[in-house]
Design a protein around this motif. Structure first.
Motif, short mmCIF file in Angstrom:
data_model
loop_
_atom_site.label_atom_id
_atom_site.label_comp_id
_atom_site.label_asym_id
_atom_site.label_seq_id
_atom_site.Cartn_x
_atom_site.Cartn_y
_atom_site.Cartn_z
N GLU A 50 11.79 84.14 72.83
CA GLU A 50 12.64 84.92 71.93
C GLU A 50 11.76 85.32 70.76
O GLU A 50 10.73 84.70 70.51
N VAL A 51 12.19 86.34 70.02
CA VAL A 51 11.53 86.70 68.77
C VAL A 51 12.59 86.67 67.68
O VAL A 51 13.67 87.23 67.85
N ILE A 52 12.29 85.95 66.60
CA ILE A 52 13.28 85.83 65.52
C ILE A 52 12.71 86.32 64.19
O ILE A 52 11.50 86.43 64.02
N ASP A 53 13.60 86.61 63.28
CA ASP A 53 13.20 86.89 61.90
C ASP A 53 12.82 85.54 61.30
O ASP A 53 13.65 84.63 61.25
N PRO A 54 11.56 85.38 60.84
CA PRO A 54 11.14 84.05 60.40
C PRO A 54 11.93 83.54 59.19
O PRO A 54 11.96 82.33 58.95
N ILE A 55 12.56 84.42 58.46
CA ILE A 55 13.30 83.96 57.28
C ILE A 55 14.77 83.71 57.59
O ILE A 55 15.30 82.63 57.34
N THR A 56 15.45 84.68 58.21
CA THR A 56 16.88 84.51 58.49
C THR A 56 17.13 83.76 59.80
O THR A 56 18.25 83.34 60.06
N GLU A 57 16.11 83.62 60.62
CA GLU A 57 16.20 82.98 61.95
C GLU A 57 17.09 83.76 62.91
O GLU A 57 17.46 83.27 63.98
N GLU A 58 17.40 84.97 62.56
CA GLU A 58 18.24 85.82 63.40
C GLU A 58 17.39 86.31 64.59
O GLU A 58 16.19 86.61 64.44
N ILE A 59 17.99 86.37 65.78
CA ILE A 59 17.26 86.82 66.96
C ILE A 59 17.08 88.33 66.90
O ILE A 59 18.04 89.08 66.68
N LEU A 60 15.86 88.78 67.08
CA LEU A 60 15.57 90.21 67.00
C LEU A 60 15.57 90.81 68.40
O LEU A 60 15.35 90.11 69.39
N SER A 61 15.81 92.11 68.46
CA SER A 61 15.83 92.72 69.78
C SER A 61 14.41 93.11 70.19
O SER A 61 13.49 93.16 69.37
N GLU A 62 14.30 93.40 71.49
CA GLU A 62 13.01 93.78 72.06
C GLU A 62 12.42 94.94 71.25
O GLU A 62 13.14 95.85 70.88
N GLY A 63 11.11 94.84 70.96
CA GLY A 63 10.48 95.93 70.22
C GLY A 63 10.40 95.66 68.73
O GLY A 63 9.70 96.36 68.01
N GLU A 64 11.15 94.66 68.26
CA GLU A 64 11.08 94.35 66.83
C GLU A 64 10.08 93.24 66.59
O GLU A 64 9.97 92.29 67.37
N GLN A 65 9.34 93.36 65.48
CA GLN A 65 8.33 92.35 65.18
C GLN A 65 8.93 91.13 64.51
O GLN A 65 9.73 91.26 63.58
N GLY A 66 8.55 89.97 65.00
CA GLY A 66 9.04 88.74 64.40
C GLY A 66 8.28 87.54 64.91
O GLY A 66 7.22 87.68 65.55
N GLU A 67 8.83 86.36 64.63
CA GLU A 67 8.15 85.12 65.04
C GLU A 67 8.52 84.77 66.47
O GLU A 67 9.69 84.78 66.86
N LEU A 68 7.51 84.44 67.24
CA LEU A 68 7.72 84.08 68.64
C LEU A 68 8.26 82.65 68.73
O LEU A 68 7.73 81.73 68.11
N VAL A 69 9.32 82.51 69.52
CA VAL A 69 9.93 81.20 69.75
C VAL A 69 9.86 80.94 71.26
O VAL A 69 10.25 81.80 72.05
N ILE A 70 9.34 79.78 71.64
CA ILE A 70 9.15 79.52 73.07
C ILE A 70 9.86 78.23 73.49
O ILE A 70 9.78 77.22 72.80
#
Lengths: 142, 433
Positions: free
Chosen positions: B265-285
């Motif tokens: 998943e990719v999340i917003d590192p601050i809000t922890e909200e899950i971002l959609s495909e194509g958006e830059q964020g923190e990788l969660v595995i």
């Protein structure tokens, strides 16, 4: 014409002593020296007894080094001597990048190291105006 | 195009998602039963294993962070008894206690399999001579690549990191065709080759597989040009398994994540909200097949963008963009995010300037100051102060326009910057925030 060794130095304690120590240990004698400095870095310019060896040794020691063509001009060792030379250079519209004094002298003359914009032009002008300059081999022997 | 495991690498998205769901559910049951600290987190969030029935339910589960690993130092997150653990690796622990990871025999098998898959994807085969210059030891890079390369059937030279002159001698004498190391070390080797009078075109080297630190697209071009090879990015982290989590293919357009083992998943590192495909964020595995140390929603701190489109290579596994920086490598200067990779990109575009640099951040009064130290190479050195000052000003203008923040450029002596033969240190933050 002569070869000057230029060395990039960070402006911090011990760098200059390190360069000079490296040269000293390689048995290389410094014949003339000048430092241009800014708040962050300096450029050490030296004329040495063996420029090729100095270049190699300093590079091996991790310094950024370059070889620069300069001219060692013989300036009459009397009041107004340098002024005469500079006026003649000005007449010949030679642009000087920088200059500094050589530590040794020939019999009658003081020596000044010139970095000019256009070497060939400078050389021709010197010959035409009768300004004397030393060639490499004579210079390194002094 | 060659695949190591075509069935897994090219399986349909449908099948893949079914497999992931099954493996996720199974992992959550195991975690809940055997990993007390994670069970407590789930209880706190009011989640039971039975609540997880699809990939969409993943978002209900608590995150795992590096802090969890430290708090449970050394073995408290292990899901198996120590008798089943056959290998332990550990991070260098520059900020407090190191993080410790363990592997069962099956974990090591899967890891080797994934690394073989990765090497194959980057063009290596059993005929390759692979020189593995990742450090051997507690760091997962060395042994991880090694086991995969052996699994592939290649001839492995376990040269480990350091002793660069010997590395180059081995390359010449053993006919190395594939080099594996960090990208900064690859460039360091190139410099050493120049000093030794070794011409890269006279080597057998065809490709390099580089990872363990962020690097820019420009740095790839630089490495490819200097060493005359194809440079592929590999991704991995010890907390998940080590190298082999994701790998580029011949398209060099993103790294395929081994989704049969890892759910991302990719999340917003601050809000922890899950971002959609194509958006830059923190990788969660989530590492759902690991036995010794299964991981659910591990926050990698790595910033990337995901891309689900089927790749020209035929692989269906999702692609992540080459990591743009670590969130802990990220420097925020007066509200502007600055990544070392951005600075590197700019430097590489200035002729003669080498990508050897260090960011130093300091606070003077209330103002943050970003100083970029750039090494002066022989190519740009001048005996005239004016020219060097112009160079500094030029670099400063380019950096300021790319980063959008004021920068002070300091020219420094080459190789003076602490260039460890492993991960290059790019940022020093002197601020006391």
């Amino acid at each position: 014409m002569a070869k000057q060794i230029s060395v990039f130095l960070e402006n911090k304690a011990g760098r200059l002593s390190h360069v000079t120590r490296v040269l000293g240990e390689a048995d290389i004698n410094i014949r003339a020296l000048s430092i241009a400095d800014t708040s962050d870095f300096g450029i050490l310019r030296i004329i040495v007894s063996d420029p090729e060896k100095a270049y190699k040794i300093l590079k091996e020691a991790g310094f950024t080094v370059s070889e620069t063509e300069v001219i060692a001009v013989q300036v009459p060792d009397s009041p107004g001597g340098l002024a005469d030379v500079l006026e003649q250079m000005s007449e010949a519209s030679l642009n000087i990048e920088y200059l500094y004094a050589f530590l040794g002298t020939t019999e009658k003359d003081a020596l000044v190291i010139f970095k000019v914009e256009d070497f060939t032009k400078a050389r021709n002008a010197f010959i035409e105006k009768g300004i004397k300059f030393l060639d490499e081999t004579e210079l390194y022997k002094l | 195009m060659s695949y190591w495991d075509i069935e897994k690498e090219c399986m349909s998205r449908n099948e893949l998602e079914l497999l992931q769901t099954r493996r996720l559910k199974e992992a959550v049951y195991r975690m809940y039963a055997f990993v007390q600290p994670y069970k407590e987190k789930m209880d706190e969030a009011g989640i039971k294993p039975d609540d997880i029935n699809s990939l969409a339910d993943l978002k209900l589960l608590p995150f795992t962070t590096k802090k969890d690993l430290r708090d449970n130092y050394p073995f408290n997150l292990f899901a198996v008894p120590m008798g089943d653990v056959i290998r332990i690796h550990s991070s260098s622990g520059t900020t407090g206690k190191p993080t410790v990871v363990g592997y069962t025999r099956k974990d090591i098998d899967i890891w080797s399999e994934l690394m073989a898959r990765a090497l194959c994807s980057a063009g290596a085969s059993k005929r390759s001579v692979i020189q593995n210059a990742y450090g051997y030891g507690l760091f997962t890079g060395g042994l991880g690549v090694h086991y995969g390369a052996e699994k592939l059937g290649a001839s492995v030279i376990p040269s480990s990191g350091g002793n660069t002159k010997r590395q180059i001698m081995l390359m010449q004498d053993f006919g190395t065709t594939v080099l594996t190391c960090t990208p900064s070390y690859a460039l360091f080797m190139y410099e050493e080759m120049l000093e030794m009078g070794v011409k890269p075109e006279e080597l057998q080297l065809k490709s390099g597989i580089f990872g363990a630190e962020p690097w820019s697209e420009n740095m790839r071009k630089e490495i490819e040009r200097c060493l005359q090879i194809d440079a592929y990015a590999i991704y991995g982290l010890s907390e998940i398994i080590g190298p082999g989590v994701a790998i580029e293919c011949a398209s060099k357009d993103g790294l395929h994540i081994a989704e049969d083992h890892f759910i991302v998943e990719v999340i917003d590192p601050i809000t922890e909200e899950i971002l959609s495909e194509g958006e830059q964020g923190e990788l969660v595995i989530s590492a759902v097949t690991k036995e010794a140390l299964p991981m659910i929603r591990y926050r990698t701190g790595d910033l990337t963008v995901l891309n689900k489109e089927t790749c020209a290579c035929g692989r269906t596994h999702i692609r992540m963009q080459k990591v743009l920086g670590r969130s802990d490598d990220m420097v925020i200067i007066r509200g502007v995010n600055v990544f070392p990779s951005m600075v590197e990109s700019v430097l590489l575009q200035i002729p003669g300037v080498e990508p050897h640099y260090l960011l130093v951040v300091d606070r003077q009064g209330t103002l943050d100051i970003l100083e970029v130290q750039v090494e002066v190479s022989e190519l740009v050195f001048s005996d005239e102060v004016r020219k060097l000052e112009e160079l500094g000003a030029h670099i400063r203008r380019e950096l300021e326009s790319a980063l959008g923040v004021a920068v002070k450029v300091r020219l420094v002596e080459p190789k003076f910057l602490e260039r460890s033969e492993g991960k290059a240190k790019r940022v020093i933050d002197k601020r006391k925030l």
